[in-house]
Design an enzyme around this catalytic site. Structure first.
Site, mmCIF file in Angstrom:
data_model
loop_
_atom_site.group_PDB
_atom_site.id
_atom_site.type_symbol
_atom_site.label_atom_id
_atom_site.label_comp_id
_atom_site.label_asym_id
_atom_site.label_seq_id
_atom_site.Cartn_x
_atom_site.Cartn_y
_atom_site.Cartn_z
ATOM 1 N N SER A 159 6.525 2.855 -2.633
ATOM 2 C CA SER A 159 6.710 1.695 -1.924
ATOM 3 C C SER A 159 5.431 0.669 -2.088
ATOM 4 O O SER A 159 5.251 -0.369 -2.329
ATOM 5 C CB SER A 159 7.160 1.657 -0.672
ATOM 6 N N ASN A 160 4.112 1.667 -1.991
ATOM 7 C CA ASN A 160 3.076 0.826 -1.629
ATOM 8 C C ASN A 160 2.215 0.386 -2.773
ATOM 9 O O ASN A 160 1.082 -0.194 -2.843
ATOM 10 C CB ASN A 160 2.049 1.785 -0.694
ATOM 11 N N LYS A 185 13.632 6.005 -11.153
ATOM 12 C CA LYS A 185 14.333 5.456 -10.097
ATOM 13 C C LYS A 185 13.558 4.401 -9.543
ATOM 14 O O LYS A 185 12.521 4.504 -8.831
ATOM 15 C CB LYS A 185 14.837 6.532 -8.925
ATOM 16 N N ALA A 186 14.189 3.197 -9.561
ATOM 17 C CA ALA A 186 13.243 2.200 -9.332
ATOM 18 C C ALA A 186 13.381 1.743 -7.481
ATOM 19 O O ALA A 186 14.456 2.317 -6.931
ATOM 20 C CB ALA A 186 14.113 0.757 -9.794
ATOM 21 N N SER A 188 13.491 0.235 -3.933
ATOM 22 C CA SER A 188 14.207 -0.783 -3.399
ATOM 23 C C SER A 188 13.554 -2.038 -2.994
ATOM 24 O O SER A 188 13.992 -3.058 -2.858
ATOM 25 C CB SER A 188 15.400 -0.356 -2.504
ATOM 26 N N GLY A 240 5.961 9.337 -1.727
ATOM 27 C CA GLY A 240 6.544 8.822 -0.434
ATOM 28 C C GLY A 240 6.457 9.604 0.927
ATOM 29 O O GLY A 240 5.605 10.205 1.143
ATOM 30 N N SER A 241 7.451 9.843 1.692
ATOM 31 C CA SER A 241 7.536 10.549 3.045
ATOM 32 C C SER A 241 7.676 11.956 2.962
ATOM 33 O O SER A 241 8.120 12.265 1.755
ATOM 34 C CB SER A 241 8.447 9.439 3.758
ATOM 35 N N GLU A 264 4.057 13.744 -3.647
ATOM 36 C CA GLU A 264 2.725 13.429 -2.782
ATOM 37 C C GLU A 264 3.538 12.904 -1.360
ATOM 38 O O GLU A 264 4.327 11.876 -1.463
ATOM 39 C CB GLU A 264 1.881 12.352 -3.354
ATOM 40 N N CYS A 301 -2.075 6.276 1.063
ATOM 41 C CA CYS A 301 -1.774 7.436 1.345
ATOM 42 C C CYS A 301 -3.083 8.107 1.834
ATOM 43 O O CYS A 301 -3.075 9.211 2.364
ATOM 44 C CB CYS A 301 -1.035 8.272 0.272
ATOM 45 N N GLU A 391 1.645 11.232 9.829
ATOM 46 C CA GLU A 391 1.243 10.056 9.191
ATOM 47 C C GLU A 391 1.913 9.132 10.000
ATOM 48 O O GLU A 391 2.979 8.871 9.773
ATOM 49 C CB GLU A 391 1.201 10.155 7.638
#
Length: 529
Positions: A159-160, A185-186, A188, A240-241, A264, A301, A391
Protein backbone atom coordinates in the site's frame (compact mmCIF):
# COMPACT_ATOMS: atom_id res chain seq x y z
CA UNK A 1 -8.16 11.14 -18.27
CA UNK A 2 -6.22 7.95 -18.92
CA UNK A 3 -7.82 5.18 -20.96
CA UNK A 4 -7.77 2.17 -18.63
CA UNK A 5 -9.53 -1.12 -19.33
CA UNK A 6 -9.55 -2.47 -15.78
CA UNK A 7 -9.15 -6.05 -17.02
CA UNK A 8 -6.87 -8.74 -15.64
CA UNK A 9 -3.56 -9.49 -17.38
CA UNK A 10 -3.20 -13.15 -18.35
CA UNK A 11 -0.71 -14.72 -20.78
CA UNK A 12 -0.05 -11.47 -22.61
CA UNK A 13 -3.76 -10.68 -23.05
CA UNK A 14 -6.60 -9.08 -21.08
CA UNK A 15 -9.50 -10.87 -19.42
CA UNK A 16 -12.69 -9.69 -17.72
CA UNK A 17 -14.81 -12.81 -17.22
CA UNK A 18 -16.23 -11.77 -13.85
CA UNK A 19 -19.17 -9.57 -12.95
CA UNK A 20 -17.83 -8.00 -9.74
CA UNK A 21 -16.86 -4.40 -10.37
CA UNK A 22 -14.20 -2.62 -8.33
CA UNK A 23 -13.34 1.06 -8.28
CA UNK A 24 -10.53 3.34 -7.26
CA UNK A 25 -11.00 6.38 -5.03
CA UNK A 26 -9.35 9.74 -4.42
CA UNK A 27 -7.39 9.30 -1.18
CA UNK A 28 -7.94 12.93 -0.10
CA UNK A 29 -11.64 13.34 -0.83
CA UNK A 30 -13.01 9.80 -0.95
CA UNK A 31 -14.45 10.59 -4.38
CA UNK A 32 -14.85 7.61 -6.69
CA UNK A 33 -12.48 7.92 -9.63
CA UNK A 34 -13.79 7.26 -13.15
CA UNK A 35 -12.02 3.91 -13.51
CA UNK A 36 -13.56 0.46 -13.15
CA UNK A 37 -11.76 -2.82 -12.56
CA UNK A 38 -13.03 -6.38 -12.85
CA UNK A 39 -12.38 -8.78 -10.01
CA UNK A 40 -10.59 -11.92 -11.15
CA UNK A 41 -12.72 -15.05 -11.10
CA UNK A 42 -11.33 -18.34 -9.75
CA UNK A 43 -10.87 -19.47 -13.34
CA UNK A 44 -8.89 -16.33 -14.15
CA UNK A 45 -6.65 -16.77 -11.11
CA UNK A 46 -6.02 -20.33 -12.24
CA UNK A 47 -5.36 -19.17 -15.81
CA UNK A 48 -2.84 -16.55 -14.62
CA UNK A 49 -0.92 -19.11 -12.57
CA UNK A 50 -1.05 -21.63 -15.42
CA UNK A 51 0.20 -18.98 -17.85
CA UNK A 52 3.19 -18.30 -15.60
CA UNK A 53 3.91 -22.02 -15.37
CA UNK A 54 3.69 -22.39 -19.17
CA UNK A 55 6.12 -19.49 -19.63
CA UNK A 56 8.64 -20.73 -17.08
CA UNK A 57 10.60 -23.29 -19.17
CA UNK A 58 11.23 -20.84 -22.00
CA UNK A 59 11.80 -17.80 -19.78
CA UNK A 60 14.25 -19.46 -17.39
CA UNK A 61 16.22 -20.82 -20.37
CA UNK A 62 16.82 -17.39 -21.89
CA UNK A 63 20.42 -16.19 -21.71
CA UNK A 64 20.94 -13.73 -18.83
CA UNK A 65 21.56 -10.95 -21.34
CA UNK A 66 18.06 -11.43 -22.80
CA UNK A 67 16.45 -11.12 -19.38
CA UNK A 68 18.68 -8.14 -18.60
CA UNK A 69 17.49 -6.43 -21.78
CA UNK A 70 13.90 -7.07 -20.67
CA UNK A 71 14.54 -5.41 -17.30
CA UNK A 72 16.21 -2.46 -18.99
CA UNK A 73 13.20 -2.12 -21.28
CA UNK A 74 10.85 -2.10 -18.28
CA UNK A 75 12.95 0.68 -16.77
CA UNK A 76 12.72 2.70 -19.97
CA UNK A 77 8.94 2.28 -20.15
CA UNK A 78 8.52 3.34 -16.51
CA UNK A 79 10.64 6.42 -17.10
CA UNK A 80 8.24 7.36 -19.88
CA UNK A 81 5.22 7.43 -17.56
CA UNK A 82 4.44 11.15 -17.66
CA UNK A 83 2.96 13.82 -15.43
CA UNK A 84 -0.57 12.58 -16.14
CA UNK A 85 0.44 9.29 -14.57
CA UNK A 86 2.08 11.07 -11.63
CA UNK A 87 -1.12 13.04 -11.03
CA UNK A 88 -3.13 9.80 -11.04
CA UNK A 89 -0.86 8.18 -8.46
CA UNK A 90 -1.13 11.28 -6.29
CA UNK A 91 -4.93 11.08 -6.37
CA UNK A 92 -4.99 7.39 -5.47
CA UNK A 93 -2.47 7.67 -2.62
CA UNK A 94 -2.43 11.31 -1.39
CA UNK A 95 1.35 11.22 -1.80
CA UNK A 96 2.97 14.39 -3.19
CA UNK A 97 4.17 14.59 -6.77
CA UNK A 98 7.81 14.99 -5.76
CA UNK A 99 7.63 11.73 -3.81
CA UNK A 100 6.02 9.90 -6.74
CA UNK A 101 8.61 11.18 -9.21
CA UNK A 102 11.38 10.06 -6.88
CA UNK A 103 9.74 6.67 -6.47
CA UNK A 104 9.34 6.33 -10.23
CA UNK A 105 13.10 6.85 -10.61
CA UNK A 106 13.82 4.36 -7.83
CA UNK A 107 11.58 1.78 -9.51
CA UNK A 108 13.27 2.06 -12.89
CA UNK A 109 16.73 2.19 -11.32
CA UNK A 110 16.20 -1.02 -9.38
CA UNK A 111 15.20 -2.72 -12.63
CA UNK A 112 18.47 -1.53 -14.15
CA UNK A 113 20.36 -2.68 -11.06
CA UNK A 114 19.04 -6.23 -11.44
CA UNK A 115 19.93 -6.09 -15.12
CA UNK A 116 23.51 -5.37 -14.00
CA UNK A 117 23.33 -8.30 -11.60
CA UNK A 118 22.38 -10.60 -14.46
CA UNK A 119 25.29 -9.39 -16.54
CA UNK A 120 27.79 -9.78 -13.69
CA UNK A 121 26.82 -13.39 -13.17
CA UNK A 122 27.65 -13.87 -9.48
CA UNK A 123 23.97 -14.62 -8.81
CA UNK A 124 24.48 -17.99 -10.53
CA UNK A 125 26.76 -19.15 -7.71
CA UNK A 126 28.77 -21.29 -10.15
CA UNK A 127 30.95 -23.91 -8.43
CA UNK A 128 33.03 -26.57 -10.16
CA UNK A 129 34.85 -29.50 -8.59
CA UNK A 130 36.56 -31.38 -11.39
CA UNK A 131 36.90 -35.13 -11.47
CA UNK A 132 39.85 -36.70 -9.67
CA UNK A 133 39.95 -40.23 -11.10
CA UNK A 134 43.28 -41.03 -9.40
CA UNK A 135 42.20 -39.95 -5.92
CA UNK A 136 42.61 -42.59 -3.21
CA UNK A 137 40.96 -44.40 -1.59
CA UNK A 138 38.08 -43.41 -3.90
CA UNK A 139 38.05 -41.30 -7.07
CA UNK A 140 35.98 -38.10 -7.21
CA UNK A 141 33.40 -37.60 -9.93
CA UNK A 142 32.95 -34.32 -11.81
CA UNK A 143 30.54 -32.10 -9.83
CA UNK A 144 29.22 -28.72 -10.94
CA UNK A 145 26.65 -26.48 -9.27
CA UNK A 146 24.74 -23.34 -10.19
CA UNK A 147 21.46 -21.76 -9.24
CA UNK A 148 18.20 -21.69 -11.18
CA UNK A 149 14.85 -19.98 -10.71
CA UNK A 150 12.37 -21.74 -8.46
CA UNK A 151 9.37 -21.26 -10.77
CA UNK A 152 6.38 -18.90 -10.92
CA UNK A 153 6.25 -16.33 -8.10
CA UNK A 154 3.18 -14.63 -6.64
CA UNK A 155 3.83 -11.00 -5.65
CA UNK A 156 1.47 -8.87 -3.57
CA UNK A 157 1.46 -5.10 -4.04
CA UNK A 158 2.22 -2.89 -1.04
CA UNK A 159 0.00 0.00 0.00
CA UNK A 160 2.69 2.50 1.00
CA UNK A 161 4.92 2.32 -2.07
CA UNK A 162 2.61 2.30 -5.12
CA UNK A 163 5.62 1.98 -7.45
CA UNK A 164 8.80 0.74 -5.73
CA UNK A 165 7.12 -2.09 -3.76
CA UNK A 166 4.30 -2.82 -6.15
CA UNK A 167 3.69 -3.86 -9.76
CA UNK A 168 7.26 -3.35 -10.99
CA UNK A 169 8.76 -3.21 -7.51
CA UNK A 170 11.65 -5.00 -5.92
CA UNK A 171 9.95 -8.40 -5.59
CA UNK A 172 8.89 -8.37 -9.24
CA UNK A 173 12.34 -7.22 -10.38
CA UNK A 174 14.13 -9.90 -8.33
CA UNK A 175 11.80 -12.68 -9.50
CA UNK A 176 12.08 -11.73 -13.17
CA UNK A 177 15.86 -11.48 -12.85
CA UNK A 178 15.94 -14.96 -11.32
CA UNK A 179 14.10 -16.37 -14.33
CA UNK A 180 10.74 -16.67 -12.57
CA UNK A 181 7.50 -15.52 -14.22
CA UNK A 182 5.32 -13.37 -11.97
CA UNK A 183 1.64 -13.31 -11.08
CA UNK A 184 1.06 -9.95 -9.45
CA UNK A 185 -1.87 -9.23 -7.13
CA UNK A 186 -2.70 -5.54 -7.53
CA UNK A 187 -3.27 -3.58 -4.32
CA UNK A 188 -6.84 -2.37 -3.96
CA UNK A 189 -5.65 1.09 -2.90
CA UNK A 190 -4.07 1.99 -6.23
CA UNK A 191 -5.45 -0.22 -9.00
CA UNK A 192 -5.25 2.48 -11.68
CA UNK A 193 -1.57 3.00 -10.87
CA UNK A 194 -1.04 -0.75 -11.09
CA UNK A 195 -2.64 -0.91 -14.53
CA UNK A 196 -0.44 1.87 -15.91
CA UNK A 197 2.71 0.12 -14.66
CA UNK A 198 1.50 -3.28 -15.86
CA UNK A 199 1.03 -1.79 -19.32
CA UNK A 200 4.64 -0.59 -19.19
CA UNK A 201 5.84 -4.11 -18.31
CA UNK A 202 3.77 -5.65 -21.10
CA UNK A 203 5.15 -3.17 -23.63
CA UNK A 204 8.68 -4.05 -22.52
CA UNK A 205 7.91 -7.77 -22.80
CA UNK A 206 6.63 -7.30 -26.33
CA UNK A 207 9.64 -5.17 -27.33
CA UNK A 208 12.10 -7.79 -26.11
CA UNK A 209 10.25 -10.92 -27.19
CA UNK A 210 9.49 -12.39 -23.78
CA UNK A 211 7.22 -15.47 -23.59
CA UNK A 212 3.52 -14.83 -23.02
CA UNK A 213 2.77 -15.34 -19.35
CA UNK A 214 6.09 -13.96 -18.12
CA UNK A 215 4.09 -11.25 -16.33
CA UNK A 216 0.46 -11.53 -15.25
CA UNK A 217 -1.68 -9.34 -12.98
CA UNK A 218 -5.03 -9.90 -11.29
CA UNK A 219 -7.41 -7.56 -9.48
CA UNK A 220 -9.69 -8.23 -6.55
CA UNK A 221 -10.17 -9.04 -2.91
CA UNK A 222 -9.98 -12.62 -1.73
CA UNK A 223 -8.01 -13.81 -4.75
CA UNK A 224 -4.73 -14.01 -2.83
CA UNK A 225 -5.59 -17.24 -1.03
CA UNK A 226 -6.29 -19.11 -4.26
CA UNK A 227 -3.10 -17.72 -5.76
CA UNK A 228 -0.89 -18.80 -2.86
CA UNK A 229 -2.47 -22.25 -2.79
CA UNK A 230 -2.13 -22.78 -6.55
CA UNK A 231 0.26 -25.67 -7.26
CA UNK A 232 2.03 -23.72 -10.02
CA UNK A 233 3.18 -21.00 -7.60
CA UNK A 234 6.58 -21.78 -6.07
CA UNK A 235 7.26 -18.72 -3.89
CA UNK A 236 5.50 -15.61 -2.60
CA UNK A 237 6.67 -12.02 -2.10
CA UNK A 238 4.62 -9.84 0.26
CA UNK A 239 4.91 -6.46 1.98
CA UNK A 240 2.18 -5.57 4.44
CA UNK A 241 0.74 -6.24 7.86
CA UNK A 242 1.78 -8.93 10.30
CA UNK A 243 -1.73 -10.38 10.18
CA UNK A 244 -1.72 -10.58 6.39
CA UNK A 245 1.80 -11.96 6.18
CA UNK A 246 1.15 -14.64 8.78
CA UNK A 247 -2.02 -15.70 6.97
CA UNK A 248 -0.07 -16.16 3.74
CA UNK A 249 2.71 -18.06 5.55
CA UNK A 250 0.18 -20.41 7.11
CA UNK A 251 -1.55 -21.02 3.78
CA UNK A 252 1.74 -21.74 2.04
CA UNK A 253 2.91 -24.09 4.80
CA UNK A 254 -0.38 -26.04 4.67
CA UNK A 255 -0.09 -26.81 0.95
CA UNK A 256 0.58 -30.41 -0.11
CA UNK A 257 3.85 -28.93 -1.38
CA UNK A 258 4.81 -26.15 1.07
CA UNK A 259 6.46 -23.11 -0.47
CA UNK A 260 8.40 -20.17 1.00
CA UNK A 261 6.72 -16.85 1.69
CA UNK A 262 9.08 -13.90 1.84
CA UNK A 263 6.95 -11.50 3.86
CA UNK A 264 7.92 -8.13 5.26
CA UNK A 265 5.41 -7.57 8.04
CA UNK A 266 6.03 -5.50 11.17
CA UNK A 267 8.80 -3.45 12.74
CA UNK A 268 9.00 -0.69 15.35
CA UNK A 269 12.62 0.13 14.43
CA UNK A 270 14.03 1.09 17.84
CA UNK A 271 16.25 4.13 18.25
CA UNK A 272 18.66 3.98 21.22
CA UNK A 273 19.84 7.35 22.51
CA UNK A 274 23.15 7.17 24.36
CA UNK A 275 24.10 9.70 27.07
CA UNK A 276 27.01 11.46 25.38
CA UNK A 277 24.95 12.20 22.28
CA UNK A 278 22.08 13.67 24.32
CA UNK A 279 24.46 15.80 26.32
CA UNK A 280 26.09 17.26 23.20
CA UNK A 281 23.23 17.50 20.72
CA UNK A 282 19.94 16.52 22.30
CA UNK A 283 18.02 19.38 20.71
CA UNK A 284 19.32 18.51 17.24
CA UNK A 285 18.39 14.87 17.76
CA UNK A 286 14.86 15.88 18.79
CA UNK A 287 14.47 17.88 15.58
CA UNK A 288 15.88 15.13 13.35
CA UNK A 289 13.91 12.38 15.02
CA UNK A 290 10.66 14.30 14.68
CA UNK A 291 11.29 14.75 10.96
CA UNK A 292 11.85 11.00 10.60
CA UNK A 293 8.70 10.06 12.53
CA UNK A 294 6.36 12.29 10.50
CA UNK A 295 8.04 11.87 7.11
CA UNK A 296 5.50 10.63 4.58
CA UNK A 297 2.87 10.65 7.35
CA UNK A 298 4.87 7.90 9.06
CA UNK A 299 3.88 5.43 6.36
CA UNK A 300 7.22 3.68 6.08
CA UNK A 301 8.03 0.20 7.31
CA UNK A 302 11.23 1.72 8.75
CA UNK A 303 9.46 4.43 10.74
CA UNK A 304 11.07 4.82 14.20
CA UNK A 305 8.28 3.66 16.52
CA UNK A 306 10.27 3.22 19.74
CA UNK A 307 12.87 5.56 21.27
CA UNK A 308 14.88 4.43 24.29
CA UNK A 309 17.21 6.44 26.53
CA UNK A 310 18.74 6.34 30.02
CA UNK A 311 17.29 8.53 32.78
CA UNK A 312 19.21 11.81 33.14
CA UNK A 313 18.60 15.57 33.04
CA UNK A 314 19.66 15.52 29.38
CA UNK A 315 17.09 12.83 28.59
CA UNK A 316 14.34 14.75 30.40
CA UNK A 317 15.21 17.88 28.42
CA UNK A 318 15.25 15.86 25.21
CA UNK A 319 11.78 14.46 25.98
CA UNK A 320 10.42 17.99 26.42
CA UNK A 321 12.02 19.14 23.16
CA UNK A 322 10.69 16.12 21.26
CA UNK A 323 7.19 16.68 22.66
CA UNK A 324 7.28 20.35 21.65
CA UNK A 325 8.32 19.51 18.10
CA UNK A 326 5.79 16.70 17.70
CA UNK A 327 3.03 18.99 18.97
CA UNK A 328 3.84 21.46 16.18
CA UNK A 329 3.53 18.91 13.37
CA UNK A 330 0.51 19.28 11.07
CA UNK A 331 -2.00 16.55 10.31
CA UNK A 332 -1.49 14.66 7.05
CA UNK A 333 -3.67 12.62 4.72
CA UNK A 334 -2.92 8.90 4.77
CA UNK A 335 -2.87 6.48 1.85
CA UNK A 336 -6.50 5.47 2.20
CA UNK A 337 -9.38 5.28 4.66
CA UNK A 338 -8.39 1.80 5.81
CA UNK A 339 -4.90 2.93 6.74
CA UNK A 340 -6.30 5.90 8.67
CA UNK A 341 -8.71 3.63 10.53
CA UNK A 342 -5.90 1.28 11.52
CA UNK A 343 -3.79 4.21 12.68
CA UNK A 344 -6.62 5.57 14.82
CA UNK A 345 -7.10 2.14 16.38
CA UNK A 346 -3.39 1.86 17.17
CA UNK A 347 -3.31 5.30 18.78
CA UNK A 348 -6.41 4.53 20.83
CA UNK A 349 -4.91 1.26 22.04
CA UNK A 350 -1.81 3.08 23.30
CA UNK A 351 -3.90 5.74 25.01
CA UNK A 352 -5.89 3.06 26.84
CA UNK A 353 -2.84 1.19 28.09
CA UNK A 354 -1.97 1.59 31.78
CA UNK A 355 1.61 2.75 32.15
CA UNK A 356 1.52 4.81 28.94
CA UNK A 357 1.31 8.63 28.99
CA UNK A 358 0.36 10.85 26.10
CA UNK A 359 3.02 13.55 25.63
CA UNK A 360 2.00 15.34 22.44
CA UNK A 361 -0.52 15.34 19.62
CA UNK A 362 -4.02 16.62 18.97
CA UNK A 363 -7.00 14.24 19.30
CA UNK A 364 -7.32 11.90 16.34
CA UNK A 365 -10.38 12.92 14.32
CA UNK A 366 -11.44 13.78 10.80
CA UNK A 367 -9.87 12.54 7.58
CA UNK A 368 -6.22 13.15 8.48
CA UNK A 369 -3.67 11.55 10.81
CA UNK A 370 -2.51 13.61 13.78
CA UNK A 371 1.14 12.99 14.82
CA UNK A 372 1.35 11.49 18.32
CA UNK A 373 4.03 10.99 20.98
CA UNK A 374 3.67 8.66 23.96
CA UNK A 375 5.90 7.66 26.86
CA UNK A 376 5.72 4.14 28.29
CA UNK A 377 7.15 2.57 31.41
CA UNK A 378 10.05 0.24 30.69
CA UNK A 379 8.40 -2.30 32.98
CA UNK A 380 5.60 -2.75 30.43
CA UNK A 381 7.97 -3.85 27.71
CA UNK A 382 9.98 -6.02 30.10
CA UNK A 383 6.76 -7.71 31.23
CA UNK A 384 6.12 -8.75 27.63
CA UNK A 385 3.33 -6.31 26.77
CA UNK A 386 2.68 -7.00 23.11
CA UNK A 387 1.07 -3.62 22.43
CA UNK A 388 4.41 -1.84 22.79
CA UNK A 389 5.95 -4.15 20.19
CA UNK A 390 3.14 -3.77 17.67
CA UNK A 391 3.68 -1.35 14.82
CA UNK A 392 1.43 1.69 14.74
CA UNK A 393 1.59 2.48 11.04
CA UNK A 394 1.63 6.25 10.92
CA UNK A 395 3.25 9.36 12.47
CA UNK A 396 3.52 8.01 16.01
CA UNK A 397 6.36 6.99 18.31
CA UNK A 398 6.80 5.82 21.92
CA UNK A 399 9.48 7.05 24.29
CA UNK A 400 10.89 4.75 26.99
CA UNK A 401 13.13 5.94 29.82
CA UNK A 402 15.27 3.24 31.45
CA UNK A 403 16.88 3.54 34.86
CA UNK A 404 20.44 2.58 33.98
CA UNK A 405 22.62 0.66 31.46
CA UNK A 406 21.55 -2.66 32.96
CA UNK A 407 17.87 -1.93 32.32
CA UNK A 408 18.75 -0.69 28.84
CA UNK A 409 20.33 -4.04 28.11
CA UNK A 410 17.26 -5.88 29.36
CA UNK A 411 14.99 -3.72 27.19
CA UNK A 412 17.09 -4.35 24.09
CA UNK A 413 17.10 -8.08 24.80
CA UNK A 414 13.31 -8.02 25.16
CA UNK A 415 12.79 -6.54 21.70
CA UNK A 416 11.39 -8.68 18.90
CA UNK A 417 12.97 -8.84 15.44
CA UNK A 418 13.26 -5.57 13.55
CA UNK A 419 14.07 -4.24 10.10
CA UNK A 420 16.35 -1.59 11.61
CA UNK A 421 17.96 -0.57 14.89
CA UNK A 422 19.57 2.83 15.37
CA UNK A 423 22.25 4.09 17.74
CA UNK A 424 22.55 7.83 18.38
CA UNK A 425 25.93 8.16 20.04
CA UNK A 426 29.28 9.85 20.42
CA UNK A 427 32.62 7.96 20.18
CA UNK A 428 32.82 7.73 23.96
CA UNK A 429 29.34 6.16 24.06
CA UNK A 430 30.42 3.41 21.69
CA UNK A 431 33.25 2.45 23.98
CA UNK A 432 31.11 2.53 27.12
CA UNK A 433 28.26 0.58 25.50
CA UNK A 434 30.30 -1.84 23.38
CA UNK A 435 27.85 -4.63 24.20
CA UNK A 436 25.03 -2.88 22.30
CA UNK A 437 26.11 -3.70 18.76
CA UNK A 438 26.28 -7.49 19.29
CA UNK A 439 22.87 -7.36 20.96
CA UNK A 440 21.36 -5.33 18.12
CA UNK A 441 22.88 -7.64 15.51
CA UNK A 442 20.61 -10.35 16.88
CA UNK A 443 17.56 -8.11 16.56
CA UNK A 444 17.74 -6.30 13.23
CA UNK A 445 18.73 -6.58 9.60
CA UNK A 446 20.16 -3.06 9.30
CA UNK A 447 22.09 -1.25 12.02
CA UNK A 448 22.35 2.55 11.78
CA UNK A 449 24.76 4.84 13.56
CA UNK A 450 23.80 8.51 13.90
CA UNK A 451 21.26 8.34 11.13
CA UNK A 452 17.53 7.68 10.87
CA UNK A 453 15.97 4.57 9.35
CA UNK A 454 13.44 6.18 7.03
CA UNK A 455 14.94 5.95 3.54
CA UNK A 456 16.24 2.69 2.11
CA UNK A 457 19.04 2.82 -0.48
CA UNK A 458 18.70 0.35 -3.36
CA UNK A 459 22.17 -1.14 -3.78
CA UNK A 460 24.25 -4.30 -3.41
CA UNK A 461 24.91 -3.93 0.33
CA UNK A 462 21.39 -3.05 1.51
CA UNK A 463 19.46 -5.41 3.80
CA UNK A 464 15.75 -4.74 4.15
CA UNK A 465 14.77 -7.69 6.29
CA UNK A 466 15.25 -8.99 9.77
CA UNK A 467 14.23 -11.57 12.36
CA UNK A 468 10.55 -12.35 12.84
CA UNK A 469 8.16 -10.52 12.99
CA UNK A 470 9.98 -8.00 10.78
CA UNK A 471 10.08 -10.65 8.07
CA UNK A 472 9.15 -14.30 7.73
CA UNK A 473 12.69 -15.25 6.69
CA UNK A 474 15.63 -13.28 8.09
CA UNK A 475 18.04 -14.82 5.58
CA UNK A 476 16.78 -12.61 2.78
CA UNK A 477 16.05 -9.00 1.87
CA UNK A 478 13.35 -7.31 -0.20
CA UNK A 479 15.61 -4.40 -1.19
CA UNK A 480 19.05 -4.68 -2.79
CA UNK A 481 20.58 -7.18 -5.15
CA UNK A 482 20.63 -9.98 -2.57
CA UNK A 483 16.84 -10.09 -3.05
CA UNK A 484 17.36 -12.35 -6.06
CA UNK A 485 18.51 -15.15 -3.74
CA UNK A 486 14.94 -15.66 -2.51
CA UNK A 487 13.81 -16.96 -5.88
CA UNK A 488 16.75 -19.23 -6.74
CA UNK A 489 17.71 -22.77 -5.77
CA UNK A 490 20.96 -24.72 -6.32
CA UNK A 491 21.24 -27.62 -8.77
CA UNK A 492 24.25 -29.97 -8.92
CA UNK A 493 25.26 -31.75 -12.15
CA UNK A 494 27.31 -34.92 -11.74
CA UNK A 495 29.41 -36.25 -14.66
CA UNK A 496 27.41 -34.28 -17.23
CA UNK A 497 28.90 -33.72 -20.69
CA UNK A 498 29.86 -30.13 -21.38
CA UNK A 499 27.19 -29.59 -24.02
CA UNK A 500 24.38 -30.45 -21.59
CA UNK A 501 25.58 -28.16 -18.82
CA UNK A 502 24.25 -24.64 -18.23
CA UNK A 503 26.51 -22.07 -19.89
CA UNK A 504 27.78 -20.91 -16.48
CA UNK A 505 29.29 -24.35 -15.85
CA UNK A 506 30.73 -25.14 -19.26
CA UNK A 507 34.51 -25.46 -19.56
CA UNK A 508 34.77 -22.56 -21.99
CA UNK A 509 32.92 -20.24 -19.58
CA UNK A 510 31.07 -18.47 -22.43
CA UNK A 511 29.47 -16.02 -19.99
CA UNK A 512 32.87 -15.01 -18.61
CA UNK A 513 31.57 -15.11 -15.05
CA UNK A 514 33.42 -15.58 -11.79
CA UNK A 515 33.34 -19.21 -10.65
CA UNK A 516 34.70 -21.30 -7.81
CA UNK A 517 36.84 -23.96 -9.52
CA UNK A 518 38.41 -26.59 -7.29
CA UNK A 519 38.24 -24.17 -4.40
CA UNK A 520 39.84 -21.24 -6.29
CA UNK A 521 37.99 -18.17 -7.61
CA UNK A 522 38.47 -17.98 -11.38
CA UNK A 523 37.10 -16.56 -14.61
CA UNK A 524 39.28 -18.83 -16.68
CA UNK A 525 38.41 -21.46 -19.24
CA UNK A 526 39.01 -24.87 -17.69
CA UNK A 527 39.76 -28.35 -18.92
CA UNK A 528 38.42 -31.60 -17.59
CA UNK A 529 41.92 -32.62 -16.47
Amino acid sequence: MLNLLGYNYIAGGRSAAGCVELHSVDACTGETLPYRFTQATPDEVDAAAQAAEAAFPAYRSLPPERRAAFLDAIAEEIDLLDDTFVALVCRETALPAARIKGERARTSNQMRLFAQVLRRGEWLGARIDRAQPERQPLPRVDLRQCRVGVGPVAVFGASNFPLAFSTAGGDTAAALAAGCPVVFKAHSGHMATAECVADAIVRAAQRTGMPDGTFNMIFGGGVGEQLVKHPAIQAVGFTGSLKGGRALCDMAAARPQPIPVFAEMSSINPVVLLPGALEQRGETVATELTASVVQGCGQFCTNPGLVVGIRSPAFSQFAEQLAARMADQPAQTMLNAGTLHSYAQGVAALQALAGVRHLAGRPQQGRQAQPQLFQADAALLLAGNERLQEEVFGPCTVLIEVADPLELRRVVQALQGQLTATLISEPGDLAAFAWLVPELERKAGRLLLNGYPTGVEVCDAMVHGGPYPATSDARGTSVGTLAIDRFLRPVCYQNYPDELLPAALQDANPLGIMRLVDGEVSRAVISRG
